[in-house]
Every structure is written in structure tokens, then in C-alpha cells.
Design a protein around this motif. Structure first.
Motif, short mmCIF file in Angstrom:
data_model
loop_
_atom_site.label_atom_id
_atom_site.label_comp_id
_atom_site.label_asym_id
_atom_site.label_seq_id
_atom_site.Cartn_x
_atom_site.Cartn_y
_atom_site.Cartn_z
N HIS A 20 0.85 -1.19 0.00
CA HIS A 20 0.00 0.00 0.00
C HIS A 20 0.89 1.25 0.00
O HIS A 20 0.62 2.23 -0.70
CB HIS A 20 -0.93 -0.04 1.22
CG HIS A 20 -1.94 1.06 1.23
ND1 HIS A 20 -2.74 1.32 2.30
CD2 HIS A 20 -2.27 1.98 0.30
CE1 HIS A 20 -3.52 2.35 2.03
NE2 HIS A 20 -3.26 2.78 0.82
N HIS B 111 1.34 4.46 -2.78
CA HIS B 111 1.46 5.90 -2.53
C HIS B 111 2.72 6.47 -3.20
O HIS B 111 2.70 7.57 -3.73
CB HIS B 111 1.51 6.18 -1.02
CG HIS B 111 0.14 6.22 -0.39
ND1 HIS B 111 -0.20 7.11 0.59
CD2 HIS B 111 -0.96 5.48 -0.62
CE1 HIS B 111 -1.47 6.90 0.95
NE2 HIS B 111 -1.94 5.90 0.24
N CYS C 114 -6.52 8.74 3.04
CA CYS C 114 -6.22 7.32 3.20
C CYS C 114 -6.39 6.88 4.64
O CYS C 114 -6.08 7.62 5.57
CB CYS C 114 -4.77 7.10 2.75
SG CYS C 114 -4.19 5.42 2.95
N HIS D 51 0.47 2.28 6.93
CA HIS D 51 1.65 2.39 6.08
C HIS D 51 2.91 2.05 6.86
O HIS D 51 2.89 2.07 8.09
CB HIS D 51 1.77 3.82 5.52
CG HIS D 51 0.79 4.08 4.42
ND1 HIS D 51 0.97 3.60 3.14
CD2 HIS D 51 -0.40 4.71 4.41
CE1 HIS D 51 -0.06 3.95 2.40
NE2 HIS D 51 -0.92 4.62 3.14
ZN LIG Z 1 -3.67 4.87 0.76
#
Ligand SMILES: [Zn+2]
Ligand SMILES: [Zn+2]
Length: 641
Positions: free
Chosen positions: A75, A79, A181, A185
Motif C-alpha cells: 500500500h 502511494h 487514506c 503504512h
Molecule cells: Zn492509501
């Protein structure tokens, strides 16, 4: 402040102060774990480590050692892609960019991209990774978020739907880039060890073909270059084995524009394999006490209303008008089987009643989603429905699981098993659902099978056990299911007379051994790379005469091997070319006959692994073939390496 209790993967309870986050809970367990925490899984959902916990939550702590870490990393790579794209193409509009099983994608628009452009984007991504930018969660006022996306109607729509009511809303920031989002992360862009952009395709916004077409860029990411290298090699191998490519080369099936999308046509070679699969399933079913039934492809809509499909499934159904009355092509076989059961009265002694049918069904998938045999409009389920007393459920489910596992064994496929529970859209009371879910769980627990949970993935009428096929390349495909159904018997008012002379409701079990023939065939083509086991191979033996002088002898051999599918290569090619051709066609056995063999009334045998035997008698060969066919086991060992 009072404490709340969360449940850890081993079932133990952890008490933490109210308002604690995933990360706080990890520190509570131990400072080392707290420091290593990347994210959390709360009630099955991967979330940011800052997420607040609630009393009763199931909690898994994610570190860089967890399976979920790769999802988080990917993910983050999505980005990084978006950031690189905006550096090079500031006009590009971002929509969504999730991780997937294979990597990630990002859907973008307002930008023209080809594979050359992707190379530039990749180079920019490498810079961003080298910059090792910290990735930070920032909370932004709702008003400000809407302003940020004044020119991006897609992000605004997300703010009005998924993120409706959230204020502030969650963004993630790395350097000059930020994205609406939920995360989670990795800590910085430098953690992305290896990545690659793979291809470009198109996709509809929200997967709906009435919406705008977007550009979808696929990529993947790993912790190390070695992992990426292995993945790409596997991709190459998968491309070689692609069932659409082999389907054409081996003349197994085709899908023709004129006859319609998602409607496969099986050619003689493909149909031979399907027939063998059907015979095998039929034998398993007969041995397990099932009775064959048959139902038509079409029913009055009345039936679909009664079964609940009309309310829950109508968007996926093909409906047609016949003399002002509505009919629907069947998306499932169950209502037909329930109706058959309902045509007579049953005593408790008659149960379980088990029906099976290779039933063709029709489901209207989005055209853009159709692909080879894996996503189709028409497919055949090796469908079985059981009508059982509540006290018979566990025994029957156990028998079904045994049968399914024997199918996996026969085809050398590994099984991955999961219990799928109640979805959002469902029929039936809480009580019925809880009862059904706990019964499936207890069968799985008792069987000792390793299984996972798929919360919310059950059918609308009951929970199910899902079996996934794990193929020779380690890929997973949807396989057969066993579903418990307390709802359809209610809707059809099915009954049997109990020992107490009262009317009782049977329980319905839906099950398949393969799932659908289409999906299973696809899996087999790729799993075996077209080298089907002997019993399935459309052409089992090819006789290669060295010269035309042996054609007569070849015909005699073909006759002697008449129980098998045997062809003669009678083109006047060199033996070398004949062997190459048979090898390409993946014929299990080649029988080579020249003057010497004809003289001695013997044969030379060669298989796909280039093993050989000379001076074999036909009787000897024949008995090996019979054993291999009847045992459904690959390659006997009478050939020399
Ligand atoms: Zn995202
Ligand atoms: Zn069914």
C-alpha cells in the motif's frame, strides 16, 4: 479511567486503559513489541497502529515479521507510485490505490500513460524510495479536505461516502505528497526494498461500467530484490501456462465474440476432459449415497422470489419476458432441488436425502470482469444438495469434507480452508446464524484441519466452509464450498415427519466437489501446464510409425489399445519431428514402431518426461495403462529415466 479488554490471537485477554491504541496495547504486552509495531488487525481489518481499541475487539499486532506486513508495504508502494506520477504529471487525478494479493494498483485519470511512461515513473519512484521520506498520518479538517480536492471529484465522492461523517479525516503524508487514506503504512519510503510497475489496463470507477473509465496501473513490491525476482519468474511461468493460451494451442475451448462474451465453447479435446471429470464426480457422488436429478435452465420468477434470489441476486440474473410473464435463467440450482424434495412427504427415516446435478447456471458478471474460464456468464456447478435432520449435520459435513479432500488428493492440489461467516446482506434470524456458524466451526475443530476465518464472506442464506485450490505455482483459486442453510427450507416450507409424528424442518446443505467445472478446468490446465494426467488426457497415446511401411502395424496396435484414446501420426515427417509435435501436444505416451518392432511384434514407448522402454509387448503396455487409468495416478515406473 476504566479499563477495556481486548482478545489476542491465542484467545487470551488483555486489559488496557480506555482510549488505548493498537500501539499502546502492544507496549502493554512488551516494550520490544511496542517498538516493532507497524499496524494492527482489529476484528479482521488491517488498521493504523494509532487506531483506538474498543472493549471486546479481537487484536493482532502487525510487525515486519507478520504476513500482513507485505500488504502494508505494498500500500505504501502505491502511494510512492502516486507521488512519482504527480511529480511527472501534476495534472493526473488520483482515485483509489489499494494493495492486492499480487501487489498493488492505483486507478488514475486525466493522464495518458503507456509502458514507456511507466519507466520514467519507476525511475522517479526509485528516487522517492532513496529519499527515505517519513510517512506520517495527518488529521485534516473536513472542510479543508474538501478544498484540497476541489478539482478531484473522485476523492470528494470518497469523502462523501466511505469517509462520510468523519471530521477530521485521515491523510497520509510523505514529503510534498499527501493522500486521503485510512492506512496503514510503513514508517518511511525507504522501507520499500524492491518494486516494479507491471502493466496498464482500464477499470471503471467503483467497478461499475456506467461510470467513468479510469487508467489502472498495476505494480508490485517486496522487502527484497530476491523476493521480487522470484515473483517475476513465477509470473513468467504463469504466462506460459495461461489457460487461455493453452486452451487455444491444445484446442480445448474457445470464447467467440459472435456467440457472446463469457460463454465458453468446448471443443472435442476439452469436452473429453470435462466428461472424465464428470464421470469421476458422479462415481464419488453415487458411492456417497447421492441420487442424480436434473432441472431446466429457466424458471418462473415466482421461484426466485420464493427462494430469496430475486431480492438478493436480481442484478446478476438474466431475466426474460415470456408471454408477459417474467422468467429467469437460473443463477443457482438449489431452488429446483428444494422443489423436487417438496413433491412428496418424508419420514425421519428417509433422511438424509442427497441430490446431485451437473447444473448449468448463468450469472451476469460485468463484461470488463470476464476472463477466459475464470470469470464467465455461463458455467456448470457439480452441485449437490442434502436435506438432513439437525442431528445429522455434523456427520454429513464430515463425509462431504472427506470427499472434497479426496478430490484435492487425486489432482495433487493443496487445500486452503476457511470458515466464511454472516455477510451484511443476509436472510434469517441471529439465532439461526449463530447455530449454523458454531456447527461448522465444531466440525472443522474436530477434524483437525487447519483453517482461517473469512468474516462476512458467507452466502446470504448461511455460513460456509470455503476450499481454495493451491496449484503447482503456489497460487490460490476459489474451489468448492460446503454451505449450511436454515433459510431455504423455511422459505420452501420443507418438512419431514419426525419420530414424534410431528412435522419438522430439514436443514439444507449445499456442496460441490469441484466448485464449477469452468474454474476447476482452468486451475487444472495451469496446474498441470496442459500435461494432464493419463486418465484425463484427451489423446492418451500417439503411435509414431518410423516410415509408412509400419502404418498397417500401427493400425493393428491402435485396435489392440481400443479402450484408450489412441491416434496415429501418419504425416510423412522425420521421427524427430513427430516426437517434437507429440511433446508439444503433451500426449502422455508415444509408441514408436519401426521395422524391428514390427518384426518382433513389440513396441518402443516414450513419455512426456522423455523416459523410454524398448521391446515392450502390447499386453505389458496395456496393463500399465489400465493401472494408471484406474488408479488415477500419474506415470507408472516401467520406463527408464
Ligand atoms: Zn492509501
Ligand atoms: Zn445450492
Amino acid at each position: 479511567m476504566s479499563d477495556i479488554v481486548v482478545i489476542l490471537p491465542d484467545g487470551s485477554e488483555l486489559s488496557v486503559p480506555e482510549g488505548s491504541s493498537v500501539e499502546d496495547a502492544a507496549y502493554e504486552i512488551g516494550p520490544g513489541l511496542g517498538k516493532d509495531t507497524v499496524a494492527g488487525v482489529v476484528d479482521g481489518e488491517l488498521v493504523d497502529k494509532a487506531t483506538e481499541l474498543h472493549d471486546g475487539d479481537d487484536l493482532v499486532i502487525v510487525t515486519d515479521q507478520s504476513d500482513e506486513y507485505l500488504d502494508v508495504l505494498r500500500h505504501s508502494a502505491a502511494h510512492v507510485f502516486a507521488q512519482a506520477l504527480q511529480r511527472l504529471h501534476p495534472e493526473a487525478k488520483l482515485t483509489i490505490g489499494p494493495w492486492t494479493d499480487q501487489g498493488f494498483y492505483y486507478d488514475v485519470t486525466n493522464v495518458d500513460l503507456d509502458m514507456d511512461d511507466l519507466e520514467d515513473v519507476e525511475a522517479e519512484m526509485a528516487d522517492i524510495v532513496a529519499e527515505d521520506l517519513p510517512i506520517e498520518r495527518v488529521l485534516v479538517d473536513r472542510e479543508e479536505a474538501l478544498e484540497k480536492y476541489a478539482d478531484n471529484e473522485f476523492k470528494r465522492e470518497i469523502l462523501e461516502t466511505e469517509a462520510a461523517g468523519e471530521d477530521p479525516v485521515s491523510f497520509y503524508q510523505q514529503g510534498e505528497f499527501e493522500d486521503l487514506c485510512q492506512g496503514p503504512h510503513v514508517e518511511s519510503t525507504g522501507e520499500i526494498g524492491a518494486f516494479k510497475l507491471l502493466n496498464i489496463s482500464s477499470a471503471y470507477w467503483r467497478g461499475d461500467e456506467d461510470n467513468e473509465t479510469l487508467t489502472r496501473v498495476y505494480g508490485t513490491a517486496f522487502e527484497s530484490e530476491q523476493d521480487l525476482h522470484d515473483f517475476l519468474e513465477m509470473q513468467e511461468e504463469a504466462k506460459e501456462r495461461d489457460h487461455r493460451k493453452l486452451g487455444q494451442e491444445l484446442e480445448l475451448f474457445s470464447i467467440d465474440e459472435t456467440t457472446g462474451p463469457g460463454l465458453p465453447l468446448y471443443h472435442p479435446n476439452g469436452k473429453r476432459i470435462l466428461d472424465e471429470l464428470a464421470d469421476y464426480a458422479k462415481q464419488l457422488n453415487l458411492d456417497a449415497g447421492y441420487d442424480p436429478v436434473e432441472t431446466p435452465h429457466l424458471f418462473r420468477t415466482e421461484l426466485w422470489k420464493k427462494s430469496g434470489h430475486y431480492d438478493n441476486y436480481v442484478d446478476d440474473m438474466f431475466l426474460l419476458d415470456v408471454n408477459d410473464e417474467e422468467y429467469g435463467l437460473k443463477p443457482m440450482n438449489c431452488p429446483g432441488h428444494a422443489t423436487i424434495f417438496d413433491q412428496r412427504s418424508w419420514s425421519y427415516r428417509d433422511l438424509p436425502v442427497r441430490y446431485f446435478e451437473d447444473g448449468k447456471v448463468y450469472r451476469k458478471e460485468q463484461r470488463g470482469e470476464l476472463s477466459g474460464l475464470s470469470r464467465v456468464w455461463s458455467f456448470t456447478i457439480d452441485d449437490g444438495h442434502l436435506f438432513v435432520r439437525p442431528d445429522q449435520i455434523e456427520d454429513e459435513i464430515n463425509l462431504i469434507i472427506d470427499n472434497i479432500l479426496s478430490v484435492f488428493d487425486t489432482f495433487d492440489l493443496e487445500a486452503e480452508v476457511a470458515l466464511a461467516t454472516r455477510p451484511e446482506k443476509s436472510v434469517g434470524s441471529d439465532e439461526i446464524w449463530e447455530q449454523a456458524e458454531s456447527q461448522l466451526k465444531s466440525v472443522l475443530d474436530d477434524s483437525g484441519i487447519d483453517y482461517g476465518l473469512e468474516p462476512g464472506d458467507g452466502a446470504f442464506y448461511g455460513p460456509k466452509i470455503d476450499f481454495a485450490f493451491k496449484d503447482a505455482l503456489g497460487r490460490k483459486w476459489d474451489g468448492p464450498t460446503v454451505q449450511l442453510d436454515f433459510n431455504m427450507p423455511e422459505r420452501f416450507e420443507l418438512t419431514y415427519t419426525g419420530e414424534d409424528n410431528e412435522e419438522h424442518r430439514p436443514v439444507m446443505i449445499h456442496r460441490a466437489l469441484y466448485g464449477s467445472y469452468e474454474r476447476f478446468f482452468m486451475v487444472l490446465i495451469e496446474h498441470f501446464n496442459g500435461k494432464f494426467p493419463f486418465w484425463l488426457a484427451p489423446e492418451q497415446v500417439r503411435i509414431l510409425p518410423i516410415s509408412d511401411d509400419q502404418l498397417g502395424y500401427a493400425k493393428k496396435l491402435q485396435y489392440q489399445l481400443g479402450d484408450f484414446r489412441v491416434d496415429i501420426e501418419d504425416r510423412s515427417w522425420t521421427l524427430g519431428r513427430k516426437i517434437r509435435e507429440a511433446q508439444e501436444d503433451r500426449v502422455p505416451y508415444m509408441v514408436i514402431v519401426g521395422g524391428d518392432e514390427q518384426e518382433a511384434e513389440t513396441i518402443s514407448v516414450r513419455d512426456r518426461k522423455e523416459r523410454e522402454a524398448k521391446d515392450v509387448t502390447v499386453e505389458e503396455f496395456r496393463s500399465h495403462l489400465e493401472a494408471e487409468r484406474d488408479e488415477k495416478r500419474a506415470e507408472p515406473d516401467f520406463l527408464d529415466e
